[in-house]
Scaffold this active site. Structure first.
Site, PDB file in Angstrom:
ATOM      1  N   SER A 170       0.822  -1.207   0.000  1.00 21.05           N
ATOM      2  CA  SER A 170       0.000   0.000   0.000  1.00 21.05           C
ATOM      3  C   SER A 170       0.856   1.258   0.000  1.00 21.05           C
ATOM      4  O   SER A 170       0.578   2.221  -0.728  1.00 21.05           O
ATOM      5  CB  SER A 170      -0.928  -0.004   1.219  1.00 21.05           C
ATOM      6  N   ASP A 171       1.909   1.263   0.795  1.00 26.69           N
ATOM      7  CA  ASP A 171       2.809   2.421   0.839  1.00 26.69           C
ATOM      8  C   ASP A 171       3.472   2.659  -0.513  1.00 26.69           C
ATOM      9  O   ASP A 171       3.529   3.789  -1.006  1.00 26.69           O
ATOM     10  CB  ASP A 171       3.895   2.203   1.898  1.00 26.69           C
TER      11      ASP A 171
END
Length: 437
Positions: A170-171
């Site tokens: 996600s990052d």
């Protein structure tokens, strides 16, 4: 790198001369700026003296902040805020990562920033966005939060347990989203002369790569049970464990692979007279009687061969496949070596290190790693001089705590570096010995 300021960045790459100011820590915001810095952008990482980037002291900071300058000043003081505003006037692209609404609460709205620099491209990166339900906007976020809220995590794992994708999907997806939106906003500025602002939400960045599943849900009401590594749609398009325990992905789908591949695993080709298989053109659904028959044939085949044997047989017959590589496999593989993916660079804390280099190969204007991640506040003096401050003012800022810079013993105490990375002190000492020479 010590000695580098705003006026003497090295000139190279397709982003040569484009100035980027990035505020915030961890991955989602800063990593996008790093990718641009590795192809020539002039990147300054702005931090608070009281709240350094949370990944400092870890390998991630070393690899993900190369080619940047470090400027540390307290924006909650009038002098620190003025330093920030001067950097806003200097920069072309401003990337900030924080909880939604943070800069608005500080009085630094987009409109205020455009008063300082009307041609500024702004990217706000947060977990939940700058608009929407207030109780969400104000939430902090981590990678796993983004995976959970986006729905992405619900598709991964086993029927009993959801599973996050590692490392930090996600990052990093958000960082890539940040990178291209920053460039799009900058192109708009170049075309129109007017500033632009983009609101990047971490969970939306990941939701955008949910493939067609949202469309299938809203159109047909379809739900998606977790099935581990087995593809939920196509048979013979999955991971398999071989006789020696080795794991391999095989994708026996498509007109050619079906006709070349089925005989390899003991199945007739379509058209050879089997009434079930004769119906197959380029593949078959997994959750059907025929799909289970195809999977059983593949499971039998891989149980009788090692992973290297399976890979060799499949590749010789042009069936897309690859055994699951470890980093050790990647490091030994001739193709990885031929494309120079793993490179060495000098880190100010650890000395000579090795990790991932620059991806994407530019023919005429290649990217470069000019220096490793900077120490905390390493470039304060040079940056402040280039912003027009005198030596007396710079010394006064440091004495009053408006700016701050690296203190080796303090950093050891904060991050317990001797426990994490015993070679840090040795690498640091060697680096400064060279500088003193």
């Amino acid at each position: 790198m010590k000695g580098t300021g705003l006026n003497n960045f090295p000139q190279f790459g397709v982003m040569e001369g484009v100035k980027i100011l990035v505020c915030g820590g961890a991955i989602a915001g800063p990593f996008g700026a790093t990718l641009l810095g590795e192809i020539g952008a002039e990147v300054v990482h702005f931090e608070s003296p009281k709240n350094p980037d949370s990944v400092r002291g870890h390998y991630g900071y070393s690899q993900n902040h190369r080619n940047q300058l470090s400027m540390v000043a307290d924006m909650k003081t009038p002098e620190g805020l003025e330093i920030f505003k001067k950097l806003i006037k200097w920069t072309d692209i401003f990337i900030e990562s924080s909880k939604g609404g943070t800069y608005e609460k500080m009085g630094l709205t987009d409109e205020v920033l455009w008063e300082i620099n009307p041609r500024l491209a702004i990217v706000h990166v947060s977990g939940f966005g700058q608009t929407g339900v207030p109780e969400y906007i104000d939430r902090a976020s981590y990678d796993a939060v983004g995976q959970a809220f986006s729905g992405y995590m619900s598709f991964n794992g086993t029927p009993k347990e959801a599973m996050k994708v590692s490392p930090y999907l996600s990052d990093y997806v958000t960082a890539l989203n940040t990178c291209w939106t920053a460039l799009a906003a900058y192109v708009h500025v170049l075309r129109t002369g007017k500033g632009e602002s983009v609101d990047v939400a971490q969970y939306e960045s990941l939701a955008r790569i949910l493939d067609t599943r949202p469309m299938e849900y809203f159109t047909d009401g379809k739900e998606f049970p977790r099935t581990g590594n087995k593809d939920t749609q196509a048979a013979l398009f999955s991971f398999y464990t071989c006789k020696d325990g080795g794991e391999i992905f095989i994708g026996m789908n498509g007109y050619g692979p079906v006709r070349r591949g089925y005989p390899l695993i003991g199945l007739p080709k379509p058209g050879d007279g089997d009434p079930e298989i004769d119906e197959i053109l380029s593949g078959w659904m997994a959750d059907t009687d025929l799909g289970r028959r195809l999977e059983a044939a593949m499971e039998k085949f891989v149980s009788e061969h090692t992973v290297d044997e399976v890979e060799k047989i499949m590749l010789e017959n042009q069936i897309p496949c690859l055994k699951v590589y470890t980093l050790k496999d990647c490091a030994k593989d001739p193709h990885w070596k031929a494309r120079d993916i793993f490179v060495e660079w000098d880190d100010p804390m650890m000395g000579r290190v090795k990790g991932l280099g620059i991806i994407n190969k530019w023919k005429n204007n290649p990217g470069e790693i000019k220096w490793g991640a900077p120490l905390f506040g390493e470039n304060n003096e040079e940056v402040l001089k280039d912003l027009g401050y005198t030596e007396e003012e710079i010394e006064d800022f440091a004495k009053r705590g408006i700016t701050a810079s690296f203190d080796f013993d303090q950093t050891y105490e904060i991050y317990k570096l001797e426990e994490l990375f015993p070679h840090y002190r040795e690498g640091f000492t060697e680096r400064w010995k060279k500088e003193e020479e």
